[in-house]
Design a protein around this motif. Structure first.
Motif, PDB file in Angstrom:
ATOM      1  N   LEU A   1       0.925  -1.264  -0.067  1.00 55.84           N
ATOM      2  CA  LEU A   1       0.020   0.059  -0.080  1.00 55.84           C
ATOM      3  C   LEU A   1       0.706   1.440   0.079  1.00 55.84           C
ATOM      4  CD1 LEU A   1      -2.829  -1.124   2.548  1.00 55.84           C
ATOM      5  CD2 LEU A   1      -3.256  -0.684  -0.050  1.00 55.84           C
ATOM      6  N   ALA A   2       1.879   1.304   0.760  1.00 52.41           N
ATOM      7  CA  ALA A   2       2.700   2.356   0.854  1.00 52.41           C
ATOM      8  C   ALA A   2       3.507   2.608  -0.635  1.00 52.41           C
ATOM      9  CB  ALA A   2       3.851   2.307   1.760  1.00 52.41           C
ATOM     10  N   VAL A   3       4.036   1.732  -1.158  1.00 48.95           N
ATOM     11  CA  VAL A   3       4.517   1.921  -2.788  1.00 48.95           C
ATOM     12  C   VAL A   3       3.407   2.313  -3.783  1.00 48.95           C
ATOM     13  CG1 VAL A   3       5.643   0.753  -4.389  1.00 48.95           C
ATOM     14  CG2 VAL A   3       6.686   0.175  -2.175  1.00 48.95           C
ATOM     15  N   PHE A   4       2.509   1.733  -3.596  1.00 51.93           N
ATOM     16  CA  PHE A   4       1.228   2.050  -4.309  1.00 51.93           C
ATOM     17  C   PHE A   4       0.837   3.580  -4.188  1.00 51.93           C
ATOM     18  CE2 PHE A   4      -3.482   2.315  -4.849  1.00 51.93           C
ATOM     19  CZ  PHE A   4      -3.486   2.395  -6.400  1.00 51.93           C
ATOM     20  N   GLY A   5       0.829   3.944  -2.830  1.00 52.80           N
ATOM     21  CA  GLY A   5       0.343   5.481  -2.616  1.00 52.80           C
ATOM     22  C   GLY A   5       1.330   6.357  -3.080  1.00 52.80           C
ATOM     23  N   ILE A   6       2.733   5.954  -2.913  1.00 52.62           N
ATOM     24  CA  ILE A   6       3.698   6.894  -3.234  1.00 52.62           C
ATOM     25  C   ILE A   6       3.886   7.248  -4.608  1.00 52.62           C
ATOM     26  CG2 ILE A   6       6.376   7.426  -2.973  1.00 52.62           C
ATOM     27  CD1 ILE A   6       6.061   6.090  -0.199  1.00 52.62           C
ATOM     28  N   TYR A   7       3.816   5.857  -5.435  1.00 54.90           N
ATOM     29  CA  TYR A   7       3.924   6.025  -6.765  1.00 54.90           C
ATOM     30  C   TYR A   7       2.902   6.890  -7.246  1.00 54.90           C
ATOM     31  CZ  TYR A   7       5.309   3.979 -11.294  1.00 54.90           C
ATOM     32  OH  TYR A   7       5.518   3.589 -12.826  1.00 54.90           O
ATOM     33  N   MET A   8       1.525   6.412  -6.891  1.00 55.89           N
ATOM     34  CA  MET A   8       0.691   7.309  -7.679  1.00 55.89           C
ATOM     35  C   MET A   8       0.794   8.822  -7.229  1.00 55.89           C
ATOM     36  SD  MET A   8      -2.173   5.378  -9.296  1.00 55.89           S
ATOM     37  CE  MET A   8      -3.672   5.954  -8.510  1.00 55.89           C
TER      38      MET A   8
END
Length: 316
Positions: free
Chosen positions: A191-198
Motif C-alpha cells: 500500500l505504501a509503494v502504491f500510494g507513493i507511486y500514484m
C-alpha cells in the motif's frame, strides 16, 4: 501490449511469492506489486478517457474491471472526481484535486488549520511525500465509502461485488500464505509503494501551477495549458503512464498515450507563437517546485489575519 507486459510482470510477482514462501524477502514482492498495481491504475485512467478501444462501452468495461478488480479502487468514484478536475483544473471551488484534505493547496485553507494540524500544515511540503505512504489505503477507503454511500453510483452493485471480491481474495491469500506479522508488513509495504507511486505520478502535473478564481472566464486553451506542467526526461512516459504529457492530455483527453509526444510538438509551437506560457520541467525539478509551493502555502497555517506575512515567512 502494455497490458500484456504488466500482466506478465504480475505473473512473475505471483511466482516469486509462491517460491519465496515464509521469508521477509516477500516484502520485495510487495513493493513490486505496488508498482504493478499503479501501472494497472494508469491503464484504468486511459480506459476512463476512452483511449483504449473505439467503443465507449468497451472502455467502460475495461476501466471498471481494471480499477475495481485489479487496483481495488472505485471506477465510479474516479470518473466523477477526475471529470470535474479536467473541466476546471486548478479552479478554486471547482477542481476537487485542490480541495483541502491532509494537505492545504490554498492559503485560505491553510489559515483555518489549528493545533497539531497547523503544525503539520506549516511543514506540509516536506511531509507531502512521506504522507503519500498512506494514500494507497486512503484510495481504497474512498472507493468503499463511495459504493456504500448515499450518492449516485453507476452500476453500484457491480462495483460492490468487484471491490469486495478483490479485497477478500487478496487478504485471504496474504494471510493464509504468510505469518500474521509478515502478512501485515506485506500489505503495508504494498500500500505504501502504491500510494507513493500514484502521488509521485499525479502531483507534478498541476501542483504549484497557477490557480484560477471560481468565476474566472479564461478560455479552454489557456485554462488547460496555464494550469498544467509537462515532465521531460527519458523513461518518464513509462514511469508516469503518459501523464508526463499533461498539457496535451488536458487539451486532447481522448488521445492515446503513443500520440502525445507528437501532439506536444504541435502544442508547444502553437503556444510559443501565441505567447502562451508552456511549462515543462524535469521530474526532480517538479518535485522541488511542489515541495516549495506547499511549504509556502503552509506558512498561513494557524495564522491570525492581522499577522505580517513577511514576518511569518522569515520567522520573526
Amino acid at each position: 501490449m502494455v497490458f500484456s507486459l504488466i500482466t506478465l510482470a504480475l505473473g512473475g510477482a505471483v511466482t516469486g511469492f509462491v517460491l519465496l514462501g515464509d521469508t521477509w524477502y516477500q516484502l520485495l514482492i510487495a513493493a513490486v506489486l505496488g508498482v504493478i498495481l499503479t501501472q494497472y491504475a494508469f491503464l484504468a485512467h486511459e480506459a476512463a478517457h476512452r483511449q483504449v478501444f473505439e467503443s465507449g462501452k468497451a472502455n467502460d468495461i475495461a476501466g471498471r474491471a481494471l480499477a475495481n478488480l485489479f487496483v481495488g479502487i472505485s471506477y465510479s468514484w474516479w470518473m466523477t472526481k477526475h471529470s470535474r478536475h479536467h473541466a476546471n483544473p486548478n479552479v478554486i471551488g471547482k477542481d476537487p484535486d485542490i480541495e483541502q484534505d491532509f494537505v492545504s493547496f490554498l492559503e485560505e485553507d491553510a489559515a483555518k488549520t489549528r493545533g497539531l494540524y497547523a503544525w503539520a500544515t506549516k511543514r506540509q511540503g516536506y511531509l507531502f511525500f512521506p504522507a503519500l505512504a498512506f494514500e494507497g489505503l486512503n484510495l481504497h477507503i474512498l472507493g468503499f465509502k463511495t459504493v456504500f454511500g448515499k450518492g449516485k453510483v453507476d452500476k453500484r452493485w457491480l462495483e460492490i461485488s468487484m471491490l469486495v471480491t478483490r479485497i477478500s481474495a487478496y487478504l485471504a491469500v496474504i494471510f493464509l500464505a504468510l505469518p500474521l506479522g509478515m502478512a501485515f508488513a506485506f500489505i503495508g509495504v504494498q500500500l505504501a509503494v502504491f500510494g507513493i507511486y500514484m502521488g509521485a505520478s499525479f502531483a507534478p502535473n498541476h501542483k504549484g501551477m497557477p490557480t484560477l478564481p471560481h468565476d474566472s472566464k479564461v478560455d479552454f486553451l489557456r485554462r488547460q495549458v496555464l494550469t498544467s506542467r509537462n515532465i521531460s526526461g527519458r523513461g518518464t512516459t513509462t514511469f508516469m503512464g503518459g501523464l508526463n504529457y499533461q498539457i496535451e492530455h488536458h487539451l486532447f483527453p481522448n488521445m492515446p498515450r503513443p500520440h502525445l509526444a507528437k501532439a506536444r510538438e504541435i502544442a508547444k509551437e502553437y503556444c510559443d507563437t501565441h505567447n502562451i506560457a508552456y511549462t515543462e520541467t524535469t521530474l526532480t525539478q517538479s518535485y522541488g517546485i511542489v515541495i516549495k509551493y506547499l511549504n509556502r502555502v503552509g506558512l498561513a497555517a494557524g495564522g491570525d489575519p492581522f499577522d505580517c506575512p513577511a514576518a511569518a515567512q522569515f520567522g520573526r
